[in-house]
Structure formats: C-alpha cells, structure tokens
Design an enzyme around this catalytic site. Structure first.
Site, PDB file in Angstrom:
ATOM      1  N   TYR A 140     -63.067 -92.124  42.368  1.00 14.75           N
ATOM      2  CA  TYR A 140     -61.920 -91.446  41.835  1.00 14.75           C
ATOM      3  C   TYR A 140     -61.565 -90.214  42.810  1.00 14.75           C
ATOM      4  CZ  TYR A 140     -59.465 -87.614  39.972  1.00 14.75           C
ATOM      5  OH  TYR A 140     -58.465 -87.015  39.633  1.00 14.75           O
ATOM      6  N   ASN A 148     -49.901 -90.827  31.107  1.00 12.34           N
ATOM      7  CA  ASN A 148     -49.904 -91.690  32.114  1.00 12.34           C
ATOM      8  C   ASN A 148     -50.687 -93.063  31.518  1.00 12.34           C
ATOM      9  OD1 ASN A 148     -50.002 -92.839  34.534  1.00 12.34           O
ATOM     10  ND2 ASN A 148     -51.384 -91.358  35.534  1.00 12.34           N
ATOM     11  N   HIS A 177     -54.375 -78.607  33.653  1.00 10.48           N
ATOM     12  CA  HIS A 177     -54.283 -79.736  34.351  1.00 10.48           C
ATOM     13  C   HIS A 177     -52.742 -79.741  34.949  1.00 10.48           C
ATOM     14  CE1 HIS A 177     -53.885 -84.424  33.939  1.00 10.48           C
ATOM     15  NE2 HIS A 177     -54.548 -84.246  35.028  1.00 10.48           N
ATOM     16  N   HIS A 196     -64.868 -86.565  36.819  1.00  7.88           N
ATOM     17  CA  HIS A 196     -64.092 -87.157  36.030  1.00  7.88           C
ATOM     18  C   HIS A 196     -64.811 -88.135  34.970  1.00  7.88           C
ATOM     19  CE1 HIS A 196     -60.251 -89.730  35.870  1.00  7.88           C
ATOM     20  NE2 HIS A 196     -59.841 -88.616  36.211  1.00  7.88           N
ATOM     21  N   HIS A 221     -55.238 -81.017  45.923  1.00  9.04           N
ATOM     22  CA  HIS A 221     -55.886 -82.105  46.083  1.00  9.04           C
ATOM     23  C   HIS A 221     -56.529 -82.585  47.395  1.00  9.04           C
ATOM     24  CE1 HIS A 221     -55.928 -83.683  41.581  1.00  9.04           C
ATOM     25  NE2 HIS A 221     -56.114 -82.849  41.428  1.00  9.04           N
ATOM     26  N   ARG A 256     -59.473 -78.795  45.696  1.00 10.29           N
ATOM     27  CA  ARG A 256     -60.375 -79.551  45.055  1.00 10.29           C
ATOM     28  C   ARG A 256     -60.780 -80.646  46.158  1.00 10.29           C
ATOM     29  NH1 ARG A 256     -59.052 -84.072  40.569  1.00 10.29           N
ATOM     30  NH2 ARG A 256     -58.699 -85.514  42.369  1.00 10.29           N
ATOM     31  N   ASP A 277     -64.172 -82.757  40.789  1.00 13.89           N
ATOM     32  CA  ASP A 277     -63.994 -83.479  39.419  1.00 13.89           C
ATOM     33  C   ASP A 277     -64.941 -84.471  39.519  1.00 13.89           C
ATOM     34  OD1 ASP A 277     -60.745 -84.419  37.916  1.00 13.89           O
ATOM     35  OD2 ASP A 277     -62.890 -84.481  37.312  1.00 13.89           O
ATOM     36  N   ASP A 295     -49.043 -86.931  37.529  1.00 17.05           N
ATOM     37  CA  ASP A 295     -48.326 -87.754  36.349  1.00 17.05           C
ATOM     38  C   ASP A 295     -48.074 -86.703  35.165  1.00 17.05           C
ATOM     39  OD1 ASP A 295     -51.606 -87.956  36.831  1.00 17.05           O
ATOM     40  OD2 ASP A 295     -51.183 -87.903  34.529  1.00 17.05           O
ATOM     41  N   GLU A 330     -53.568 -76.176  38.473  1.00 16.73           N
ATOM     42  CA  GLU A 330     -53.474 -77.642  39.332  1.00 16.73           C
ATOM     43  C   GLU A 330     -52.395 -77.802  39.821  1.00 16.73           C
ATOM     44  OE1 GLU A 330     -55.235 -80.887  37.468  1.00 16.73           O
ATOM     45  OE2 GLU A 330     -55.059 -82.052  39.396  1.00 16.73           O
ATOM     46  N   TRP A 383     -63.490 -94.400  33.108  1.00 16.29           N
ATOM     47  CA  TRP A 383     -63.070 -94.223  34.554  1.00 16.29           C
ATOM     48  C   TRP A 383     -62.636 -92.500  34.958  1.00 16.29           C
ATOM     49  CZ3 TRP A 383     -58.094 -92.105  35.904  1.00 16.29           C
ATOM     50  CH2 TRP A 383     -57.742 -92.435  37.187  1.00 16.29           C
ATOM     51  N   ARG A 408     -58.830 -76.686  30.173  1.00 21.05           N
ATOM     52  CA  ARG A 408     -57.810 -77.519  31.014  1.00 21.05           C
ATOM     53  C   ARG A 408     -56.756 -78.059  30.405  1.00 21.05           C
ATOM     54  NH1 ARG A 408     -56.943 -78.775  35.824  1.00 21.05           N
ATOM     55  NH2 ARG A 408     -57.548 -81.097  35.879  1.00 21.05           N
ATOM     56  N   GLU A 435     -65.709 -80.111  37.472  1.00 21.77           N
ATOM     57  CA  GLU A 435     -64.682 -80.440  36.377  1.00 21.77           C
ATOM     58  C   GLU A 435     -65.086 -81.769  35.732  1.00 21.77           C
ATOM     59  OE1 GLU A 435     -60.804 -80.958  37.618  1.00 21.77           O
ATOM     60  OE2 GLU A 435     -60.002 -82.388  36.260  1.00 21.77           O
ATOM     61  N   GLU A 448     -58.539 -81.756  30.317  1.00 22.80           N
ATOM     62  CA  GLU A 448     -57.168 -82.355  30.434  1.00 22.80           C
ATOM     63  C   GLU A 448     -56.961 -83.607  29.592  1.00 22.80           C
ATOM     64  OE1 GLU A 448     -58.002 -83.587  34.390  1.00 22.80           O
ATOM     65  OE2 GLU A 448     -57.668 -85.432  33.803  1.00 22.80           O
TER      66      GLU A 448
HETATM   67  C1  CS2 Z   1     -57.293 -85.722  37.365  1.00 26.37           C
HETATM   68  C2  CS2 Z   1     -56.149 -86.659  37.131  1.00 26.37           C
HETATM   69  O1  CS2 Z   1     -55.865 -84.151  38.090  1.00 26.37           O
HETATM   70  C3  CS2 Z   1     -57.039 -84.323  37.704  1.00 26.37           C
HETATM   71  O2  CS2 Z   1     -58.231 -83.511  37.621  1.00 26.37           O
HETATM   72  O3  CS2 Z   1     -58.250 -85.837  36.356  1.00 26.37           O
HETATM   73  O4  CS2 Z   1     -55.818 -87.237  38.396  1.00 26.37           O
HETATM   74  C4  CS2 Z   1     -56.102 -87.636  36.079  1.00 26.37           C
HETATM   75  O5  CS2 Z   1     -57.148 -88.824  36.634  1.00 26.37           O
HETATM   76  C5  CS2 Z   1     -54.876 -88.204  36.029  1.00 26.37           C
HETATM   77  O6  CS2 Z   1     -54.046 -87.012  35.517  1.00 26.37           O
HETATM   78  C6  CS2 Z   1     -54.818 -89.316  34.826  1.00 26.37           C
HETATM   79  O7  CS2 Z   1     -53.440 -89.851  34.618  1.00 26.37           O
HETATM   80 MG    MG Z   2     -59.426 -84.140  36.217  1.00 22.00          MG
END
Ligand code: CS2
Ligand code: MG
Length: 402
Positions: free
Chosen positions: A159, A37, A312, A212, A122, A147, A210, A316, A339, A402, A283, A236, A262
């Site tokens: 996020y 991504n 993960h 993040h 999600h 989630r 998450d 994406d 996920e 991020w 992950r 997470e 991830e």
């Molecule tokens: C996230 C993702 O799915 C998750 O747990 O961390 O949305 C992540 O931000 C994206 O895959 C980044 O491309």
């Molecule tokens: Mg994540």
C-alpha cells in the site's frame, strides 16, 4: 434565494471526479465534491436521480435544514454513497453562501484560529533507501510533515507505493487489480524504515505512516510499540475500525498516536473511538462525512476528548474538497494536520483554485466562497473511465483488507 438548477459533472483528468454544481435564481453557483473512489457513478446517480429533484425550489441559505432534510428524509441513513451526496450538497451551499456574502467560507465558520494550515505529503519507495530519497524530496519542497510508505521484500506491491514521483493514485483503470499481502513481512520492515528515517532527518521532521486497515489489534500494538523510539506524528488506520472497541487493545500497549477515519461517513462511526480517547486524530473528510456542517459536529465532539482533526486529502478527493477542507482547517480549534497529496497539473487545470502551498503549510485564499471553480468545457474533454481500487489477498489466498 431559491435553487433553480443543479447538475452532476463527472470527469476524468487522470482520475475520476464527481462534482455537484448548484445554481440559484440570482445566478450564483456553488460546487461540491462528490467523488467516491471506485464507486463514483453510484453517487452521481444518487444525486441526479434522488437528490437534485428535492433541491429545486429550496432556499440555498438553509444549509443546516437542507442537511437534516436530506439525511432524515431519505429514511435510509448513513453509508458512503448517501453521505458523500449530502456532503456535496452541503459544500456547494457553503460555497454559495460565501459568494453571496462576498467572504471566504472560513470567515463564516468562526474566522481564523491560526495563520496557516500544516499539511503532510506522501513519500514512498520500493525499498527503504528509495523511500528515504523520496522523503528528502518532500523536505526539499518545504514539507514539515511527511508520510512514508515503502515496499515489502517478497511482495509484488504494497500500500502507498505507487507510480510517479509526487502523487500516489491507487485506483487502476478497469476492474479491481488483486494485490498480495503479508502482515508478517510488513511488520519486519516498518520499524527499520522509521529508524533509518529518524537517523537521516533527525527529530524535528513529523513522520507519519499508514497501516491501511491491515493489522489485527495485537499486531498494531506490536507495531506501535516498535515505533515508539521514532515518535511518529501518527500511525494511521492500524486495524479496520468498524469494531471501534477493538482499539482498546492497541491503546493498552502503545503510546504511538493513532489516526483513523477516512472511511467513516458520520459521527456514529467514531463516537466510541473519540469518547474513550482510543484515537488521537480523526480523519473524517468534507467529501465523505456529510460536508462541512457534519465535519464541524465531529470536530466538536473530538475537541471535548482531546482528539484533533487530521482530514483525509488524497488525490481521489477533488480540489473542491481540498479547498473546503482548508477553510475548515483554518478555523476549527482542535486542528491537527491536513493531508495534501498534490493533484496533477491536468486536474488543477480542470479545477482552478485559490489555495496555495508554501513551506509546508497551506492557505485557502481570500476569494469569496471556497475559491475553487470547475472548467466545464475542459472537464468535458475527460470522460469517465471505470477505475477500481485494488483488492487484497494474503499469501494463502484469503481475502484481506486492502
Ligand atoms: C490513503 C488513501 O491517503 C490516505 O491516507 O488511505 O490513499 C486511500 O487509500 C485512498 O484515498 C482510497 O481511495
Ligand atoms: Mg489512509
């Protein structure tokens, strides 16, 4: 069974995907997801300019040897671009192997270890009540695990809170948008979100969250402790995990299960986390961690240390990765959860597949190989569009994860 052709297909049915297609002299083709991504073209070039010339003429049945050849042969090892490219080759070769043996890939990995694959979706909202409503939608869809992410008062974005109802796609067309972050404000909100969710949905629904990569170890310890009464399935990415030992601080303070990985691309990114039991779920994914072959090795190390898988599966990662993940998930002994963010209908039309969702679990299907295809004619109607993940700055302007 010689490889006689291979090509990279980049398309953008709502978001960018990179796909590797390998073809053997028998006319059997295999697919591998090569999507990274925000850096898609780097992997497309690594494959087209450096890997494909090395594949032509190789025996497609030599999956492990090809993996080692591409990993050790590049001299420059590891990293998300290299390992995503190797992952795509590995996945495509498993696909070919399954097709030529007329069997689904999970049968080549040791067969079923369970009847189905537990997945989580999600749910998100701009505030706690909107998030509660979103979780209710996922429960109504049959999810047993959800989630939950919500907006942070005073911050323009957070996020995991995105556009639309069922899928959150963080990459935005053009250059990277800048987000603003405050860990302090975030830490004020999250415990209340899960207190409300537990009160609404009771104890049986698996709840995940998450962070993040945005906290410090002691902040993550504080959050983990605050969430203990709500017994999350996992917290997470509490902190950036390049410094694996940093998780010792979190572990000393809280029993909230931790999930990380991830962004990892080899076993070397996580062996300390696993061997010291600093995490509960790993992950790593088929697409970014060197394919099915390397993911199996990570899972084997994890099994020795009571760590389960939790791959993960965001939007994406293409349906090819989702299909491969489900074959892996069905077979691996120490499976935890998968996920499953729903791709858009547009994406699913480009990547027709046999996997299915029902009552909170998924099945890879019984088609030979991975059970996913790529409609190249349709894909050609969606040319690449630059799209980057956001960057982040704290309220004082300091760059933050991020
Ligand atoms: C996230 C993702 O799915 C998750 O747990 O961390 O949305 C992540 O931000 C994206 O895959 C980044 O491309
Ligand atoms: Mg994540």
């Amino acid at each position: 069974m010689k490889i006689v052709d291979a090509k990279v297909i980049v398309c953008c049915p709502g978001r960018n995907f990179v796909t590797l297609k390998i073809v053997t002299e028998d006319g059997v083709s295999g697919l591998g997801d090569a999507t990274l991504n925000g850096r898609e073209l780097a992997v497309a070039s690594y494959l087209s300019d450096h890997v494909i010339p090395l594949l032509l003429g190789r025996d497609a049945r030599r999956i492990e040897d090809t993996w080692q050849y591409l990993y050790k042969g590049a001299y420059w090892r590891r990293g998300p671009v290299t390992m995503t490219a190797i992952g795509a080759v590995d996945t495509a070769l498993w696909d070919i192997r399954g097709k030529t043996l007329n069997t689904p890939v999970y049968q080549l990995l040791g067969g079923r270890s369970r009847e189905s694959v537990l997945v989580y979706g999600h749910a998100n909202g701009t505030d706690i009540e909107e998030t509660v409503a979103a979780v209710a939608r996922y429960v109504k869809l049959g999810y047993q695990a959800v989630r939950a992410q919500c907006g942070i008062p005073g911050l323009p974005s957070a996020y995991g809170v995105g556009r639309g109802q069922l899928s959150y796609e963080p990459a935005e067309k053009g250059l990277a948008p800048e987000n603003v972050w405050s860990s302090e404000r975030y830490l004020h909100v999250v415990p209340g979100l899960f207190a409300r969710l537990r009160g609404e949905f009771g104890d049986d629904l698996h709840l995940l969250h998450d962070a993040h990569h945005r906290l410090t170890p002691i902040e993550a310890a504080r959050l983990g402790k605050a969430l203990e009464p709500h017994h999350l399935f996992w917290l997470e990415d509490p902190v950036p995990a390049e410094w694996q030992e940093g998780f010792r601080v979190i572990r000393q303070h809280t029993t909230t299960p931790l999930a990380v990985g991830e962004v990892f691309d080899t076993i070397y990114d996580c062996h300390t986390l696993i061997q010291e039991q600093l995490i509960d779920y790993i992950r790593t994914t088929v697409v970014h961690a060197g394919g099915i072959s390397h993911l199996r090795k990570i899972a084997s190390l994890a099994e020795l240390h009571h760590v389960r898988t939790g791959s993960h599966g965001a939007t994406d990662l293409s349906p090819i990765c989702m299909a491969a993940a489900l074959h892996f998930d069905l077979s691996v002994h120490n499976f935890g959860i998968q996920e499953y963010m729903r791709h858009t209908d547009e994406t699913d039309r480009v990547f027709p597949h046999h996997y299915t969702f029902e009552a909170g679990v998924m099945y890879p299907g019984e088609a030979p190989g991975l059970g996913v295809e790529l409609d190249e004619t349709l894909a050609a109607q969606y040319p690449y569009e630059r799209a980057y993940l956001p960057t982040n700055r704290r309220l004082d302007g300091t760059v933050h994860s991020w």
